[in-house]
Write a protein that holds these residues in place. Structure first.
Motif, PDB file in Angstrom:
ATOM      1  N   ILE A  31      -3.879  36.394   1.545  1.00 11.68           N
ATOM      2  CA  ILE A  31      -3.812  34.846   1.769  1.00 11.68           C
ATOM      3  C   ILE A  31      -4.512  34.808   3.236  1.00 11.68           C
ATOM      4  N   TYR A  32      -5.299  33.869   3.047  1.00 13.59           N
ATOM      5  CA  TYR A  32      -5.657  33.343   4.816  1.00 13.59           C
ATOM      6  C   TYR A  32      -4.616  31.581   5.486  1.00 13.59           C
ATOM      7  N   SER A  33      -5.804  31.209   4.597  1.00 12.86           N
ATOM      8  CA  SER A  33      -5.324  29.763   5.284  1.00 12.86           C
ATOM      9  C   SER A  33      -5.800  29.046   2.976  1.00 12.86           C
ATOM     10  N   LEU A  34      -4.742  29.194   2.266  1.00 12.08           N
ATOM     11  CA  LEU A  34      -4.420  28.426   0.896  1.00 12.08           C
ATOM     12  C   LEU A  34      -3.373  27.556   1.030  1.00 12.08           C
ATOM     13  N   ILE A  35      -3.538  26.288   1.213  1.00  5.36           N
ATOM     14  CA  ILE A  35      -2.624  24.546   1.145  1.00  5.36           C
ATOM     15  C   ILE A  35      -2.173  24.234  -0.305  1.00  5.36           C
ATOM     16  N   PHE A  36      -1.320  23.869  -1.124  1.00  4.48           N
ATOM     17  CA  PHE A  36      -1.226  23.434  -1.962  1.00  4.48           C
ATOM     18  C   PHE A  36      -0.794  21.613  -1.092  1.00  4.48           C
ATOM     19  N   ARG A  37      -1.241  20.715  -1.335  1.00  6.13           N
ATOM     20  CA  ARG A  37      -1.462  19.423  -1.169  1.00  6.13           C
ATOM     21  C   ARG A  37      -0.971  18.370  -2.029  1.00  6.13           C
ATOM     22  N   ARG A  38      -0.740  17.354  -1.629  1.00  6.61           N
ATOM     23  CA  ARG A  38      -0.249  16.383  -2.518  1.00  6.61           C
ATOM     24  C   ARG A  38      -1.275  15.232  -2.716  1.00  6.61           C
ATOM     25  N   PRO A  39      -1.284  14.641  -3.438  1.00  5.56           N
ATOM     26  CA  PRO A  39      -2.713  13.882  -4.617  1.00  5.56           C
ATOM     27  C   PRO A  39      -2.609  12.588  -3.098  1.00  5.56           C
ATOM     28  N   ALA A  40      -3.593  12.573  -2.722  1.00  2.00           N
ATOM     29  CA  ALA A  40      -3.485  10.651  -2.199  1.00  2.00           C
ATOM     30  C   ALA A  40      -3.582   9.979  -3.086  1.00  2.00           C
ATOM     31  N   CYS A  41      -2.390   9.064  -2.327  1.00  3.61           N
ATOM     32  CA  CYS A  41      -1.874   7.636  -2.070  1.00  3.61           C
ATOM     33  C   CYS A  41      -2.702   6.065  -1.740  1.00  3.61           C
ATOM     34  N   SER A  42      -2.796   5.033  -2.865  1.00  2.00           N
ATOM     35  CA  SER A  42      -3.629   4.147  -2.483  1.00  2.00           C
ATOM     36  C   SER A  42      -2.995   3.085  -2.658  1.00  2.00           C
ATOM     37  N   ILE A  43      -3.483   1.541  -2.224  1.00  2.00           N
ATOM     38  CA  ILE A  43      -3.001   0.565  -2.138  1.00  2.00           C
ATOM     39  C   ILE A  43      -3.684  -0.344  -3.355  1.00  2.00           C
ATOM     40  N   THR A  44      -3.637  -0.987  -4.076  1.00  2.00           N
ATOM     41  CA  THR A  44      -4.750  -1.320  -5.206  1.00  2.00           C
ATOM     42  C   THR A  44      -5.725  -2.790  -3.901  1.00  2.00           C
ATOM     43  N   PRO A  45      -6.932  -2.769  -4.492  1.00  3.77           N
ATOM     44  CA  PRO A  45      -7.580  -3.262  -3.439  1.00  3.77           C
ATOM     45  C   PRO A  45      -7.617  -4.895  -3.659  1.00  3.77           C
ATOM     46  N   GLU A  46      -6.578  -5.931  -4.591  1.00  6.20           N
ATOM     47  CA  GLU A  46      -6.449  -6.960  -4.880  1.00  6.20           C
ATOM     48  C   GLU A  46      -5.150  -7.474  -4.143  1.00  6.20           C
ATOM     49  N   THR A  47      -4.562  -6.067  -4.122  1.00  2.00           N
ATOM     50  CA  THR A  47      -3.078  -7.040  -3.368  1.00  2.00           C
ATOM     51  C   THR A  47      -3.549  -6.172  -1.796  1.00  2.00           C
ATOM     52  N   LEU A  48      -4.155  -5.734  -1.669  1.00  2.00           N
ATOM     53  CA  LEU A  48      -4.916  -6.035  -0.013  1.00  2.00           C
ATOM     54  C   LEU A  48      -5.895  -7.214   0.325  1.00  2.00           C
ATOM     55  N   THR A  49      -6.232  -7.613  -0.144  1.00  2.00           N
ATOM     56  CA  THR A  49      -6.831  -8.326   0.123  1.00  2.00           C
ATOM     57  C   THR A  49      -6.547 -10.033  -0.458  1.00  2.00           C
ATOM     58  N   GLN A  50      -5.142  -9.939  -0.558  1.00  3.60           N
ATOM     59  CA  GLN A  50      -5.026 -11.427  -1.146  1.00  3.60           C
ATOM     60  C   GLN A  50      -4.529 -12.564  -0.361  1.00  3.60           C
ATOM     61  N   ASP A  51      -4.461 -13.518  -0.691  1.00  3.59           N
ATOM     62  CA  ASP A  51      -4.155 -14.819   0.297  1.00  3.59           C
ATOM     63  C   ASP A  51      -2.478 -15.068   0.345  1.00  3.59           C
TER      64      ASP A  51
END
Length: 296
Positions: free
Chosen positions: A153-173
């Protein structure tokens, strides 16, 4: 023996995993090719070759992998095809070959492959513990064994899946409301808080993660009260205040770190107007504020 061939399992390899993966699911496969080395020069006769795990004999040929000494929730199966023979052997294995005097064993067309499977138990995220996990050995002429391949085993990484925010709440008024000058006549010299939310679009493994929210930059700060956002041509002596779910002030350009939330959940924030100097003026404003979200 002339050389030891080393085969690296994972060469800075990231595997996105999560706890809900069913046991028995293959999450990754890969391979490592031989480097064209002379490994062995042989005497005439039969020789027993073996593929063995470095420590113990895991059930079903599935070696549990660890992260920081803890079970990772995943295991690896190893296979080898020697010299382009077309014969793919799983670990552990045994076979016999017959040689003439001076025949050689090389690694030119060797191929070591691996498969990683979900096992039972919780997922441990991070770097898989490195080091040798399996070897190939052969009977040495005159007695004993020679180890001539090492799988590590050299360099093997178990990584959490990426997280995201909904586009409509990031661009809200966000409407802070219509107010009278008298609404600033209170100890905070501020209007009532208005709530807004940023919704998690996807985050399968929030436990142990941090979500960092940065609103604006230091250049957005009000000249009189740097903790607030200037209105840039809006009502005189009025600034914008952004707060977290506890209504604690979030300063321009300064990250606010919160525990990550799961898919569909909301991060709650608040916003209001505050007077910055004694004489508050009237008027309307529209104030864009950028937001940068990092999950760590």
């Amino acid at each position: 023996m002339s050389n030891l061939a080393t085969y690296q399992i994972g060469q800075t390899t990231y595997v996105d995993v999560f706890n809900d993966i069913p046991a028995g699911t293959m999450v990754r496969q890969g391979s490592a090719a031989g480097e064209g080395k002379l490994l062995l020069t042989c005497a005439a006769g039969d020789a027993m070759f073996r593929g063995r795990w470095q420590n113990g004999n895991p059930p079903d040929g599935l070696l549990p992998l660890t992260v920081g000494g803890k079970p990772s929730g995943f295991g690896v199966r190893l296979f080898i095809e020697e010299g382009g023979s077309g014969v793919k052997r799983s670990f552990p294995h045994d076979f016999t070959r017959t040689f003439n005097q001076g025949d050689t064993v090389r690694s030119d067309q060797d191929m070591v492959s691996y498969e990683i499977y979900r096992m039972n138990g919780p997922v441990e995220f991070g770097n898989v513990d490195a080091g040798p996990i399996a070897q190939s050995n052969v009977d040495q002429f005159g007695g004993g064994l020679v180890v001539f391949r090492s799988m590590e085993i050299y360099s093997l990484i178990f990584r959490r899946p990426a997280c995201s925010i909904t586009p409509e709440t990031l661009t809200q008024d966000v409407h802070v409301g219509s107010v009278h000058l008298g609404d600033f006549d209170n100890p905070d010299r501020a209007t009532p808080w208005k709530e807004f939310r940023l919704t998690v679009q996807e985050c399968q493994e929030p436990v142990g993660m941090i979500a960092s929210f940065t609103f604006g930059t230091a250049a957005d700060a009000d000249s009189s009260v740097p903790d607030l956002f200037s209105l840039r041509g809006g009502p005189a002596n009025v600034a914008l205040e952004i707060g977290d779910n506890r209504k604690s002030t979030i300063k321009p350009g300064v990250p606010a770190r919160l525990n990550a939330l799961g898919t569909g959940e909301d991060f709650v924030f608040n916003v209001r107007m505050r007077g910055t100097n004694p004489s508050v003026g009237g008027g309307q404003f529209r104030r864009p504020v950028t937001v940068l979200v990092n999950f760590m």
